[in-house]
Design a protein around this motif. Structure first.
Motif, short mmCIF file in Angstrom:
data_model
loop_
_atom_site.label_atom_id
_atom_site.label_comp_id
_atom_site.label_asym_id
_atom_site.label_seq_id
_atom_site.Cartn_x
_atom_site.Cartn_y
_atom_site.Cartn_z
N ARG A 16 0.83 -1.21 0.00
CA ARG A 16 0.00 0.00 0.00
C ARG A 16 0.87 1.26 0.00
O ARG A 16 0.55 2.24 -0.68
CB ARG A 16 -0.93 0.00 1.21
N ALA A 21 -0.10 5.19 -0.78
CA ALA A 21 -0.89 5.48 0.41
C ALA A 21 -0.02 6.16 1.47
O ALA A 21 1.19 5.94 1.55
CB ALA A 21 -1.50 4.20 0.98
N ARG A 22 -0.67 6.97 2.31
CA ARG A 22 0.03 7.66 3.39
C ARG A 22 0.16 6.73 4.60
O ARG A 22 -0.60 5.78 4.76
CB ARG A 22 -0.72 8.93 3.79
N GLU A 25 -3.03 6.38 6.64
CA GLU A 25 -4.06 5.59 5.96
C GLU A 25 -3.81 4.10 6.12
O GLU A 25 -4.73 3.32 6.40
CB GLU A 25 -4.10 5.96 4.48
N VAL A 26 -2.55 3.69 5.94
CA VAL A 26 -2.20 2.28 6.07
C VAL A 26 -2.36 1.83 7.52
O VAL A 26 -2.85 0.71 7.78
CB VAL A 26 -0.76 2.04 5.58
N ARG A 28 -4.46 2.96 9.80
CA ARG A 28 -5.88 2.78 10.11
C ARG A 28 -6.44 1.52 9.45
O ARG A 28 -7.21 0.77 10.06
CB ARG A 28 -6.67 4.00 9.64
N ALA A 29 -6.05 1.29 8.20
CA ALA A 29 -6.61 0.15 7.45
C ALA A 29 -6.18 -1.19 8.04
O ALA A 29 -6.96 -2.15 8.05
CB ALA A 29 -6.20 0.24 5.98
#
Length: 263
Positions: A16, A21-22, A25-26, A28-29
């Protein structure tokens, strides 16, 4: 600490991150602390030579490093068919990305093997997409090895090989043909009917197709076929002559010997 998380989680995080992706973001995911994501990114960037002062892998064109010419001929063809070079805003190093359909895992393995052979000191990864994987390699010297890169779609601009590239293709023509078939070609079974003893019987025969909108790429394909003794014809759909066909029995047998169907 990063070792509390499984290898699969780390690989997914890196995929990711490499896709743009930041960190947050990674995190949280995947449910991983943002500090751990940042640490993984730092190690990954250092391994790829992206960090300031890090070792920059040598380039066959700039530094005279040995080049696996057969693997390059195959990878060049994959690039002309299904590849492009991209510079993400979050990465300091551009990437070559080849889209490989999930229906042909052998093709995906061959693509990754060619990337690793051509770029032995660079990072190679696979990024999952719907119905396919993007096989990627990161290098600061992609434009050195793939000077066909430019703005716009390939069929909207001139595609011509440099003399040193043509020498490699001439030395390894079947690898080049295989890469083009693996990207924009196929082996199919056609059928027709013929009269045998006064009765119509079904007759099946194999043939190879290569389809590409670029006149230049089709020319490179057909010229290389001619050099290895394969007879071919150009077929049009309406007014668009986008298809190269190989249907003569001897030529199909020669293609089967060196190419075969996708797998």
């Amino acid at each position: 600490m990063s070792y509390f998380h499984g290898t699969d989680v780390r690989h997914e995080a890196l995929a990711r991150l490499r896709a743009g992706a930041r960190n947050a973001e990674v995190a949280r995911a995947l449910g991983v602390p943002v500090g751990t994501i940042g640490y993984w990114r730092h190690l990954d960037r250092a391994a790829r030579g992206e960090c300031p002062g890090a070792h920059d892998p040598k380039c066959p064109r700039c530094d005279g490093r040995d080049l696996d010419r057969a693997a390059y001929s195959y990878l060049l063809a994959l690039y002309l068919g299904d590849g492009h070079i991209i510079q993400y805003s979050t990465h300091r190093v551009p990437s070559l990305m080849i889209a490989c359909g999930d229906d042909w895992p052998g093709l995906m393995d061959a693509c990754e093997a060619a990337m690793r052979a051509v770029f032995p000191d660079n990072s190679v990864c696979r990024v999952r997409r719907t119905g396919c994987h993007n096989v990627k390699v990161y290098s600061k010297h992609l434009w050195c090895l793939f000077p066909q890169h430019g703005k716009g779609r390939k069929h909207e601009r001139t595609i011509a090989l440099e003399p040193w590239q043509q020498q490699i293709v001439d030395a390894h023509p079947w690898e080049f043909i295989r890469g083009l078939i693996h990207s924009d070609g196929c082996r199919v079974t056609n059928w027709t009917t013929r009269a045998v003893g006064g009765k119509r019987k079904r007759y099946e025969y194999p043939r190879y197709f290569f389809t590409n909108k670029s006149d230049d790429i089709r020319r490179l394909f057909s010229e290389t076929l001619t050099k290895v003794g394969v007879e071919w014809t150009e077929l049009a759909r309406g007014r668009d002559p986008f298809n190269i066909s190989v249907a003569r029995r001897a030529s199909v047998a020669l293609m089967d010997q060196h190419i075969g169907p996708k797998y």
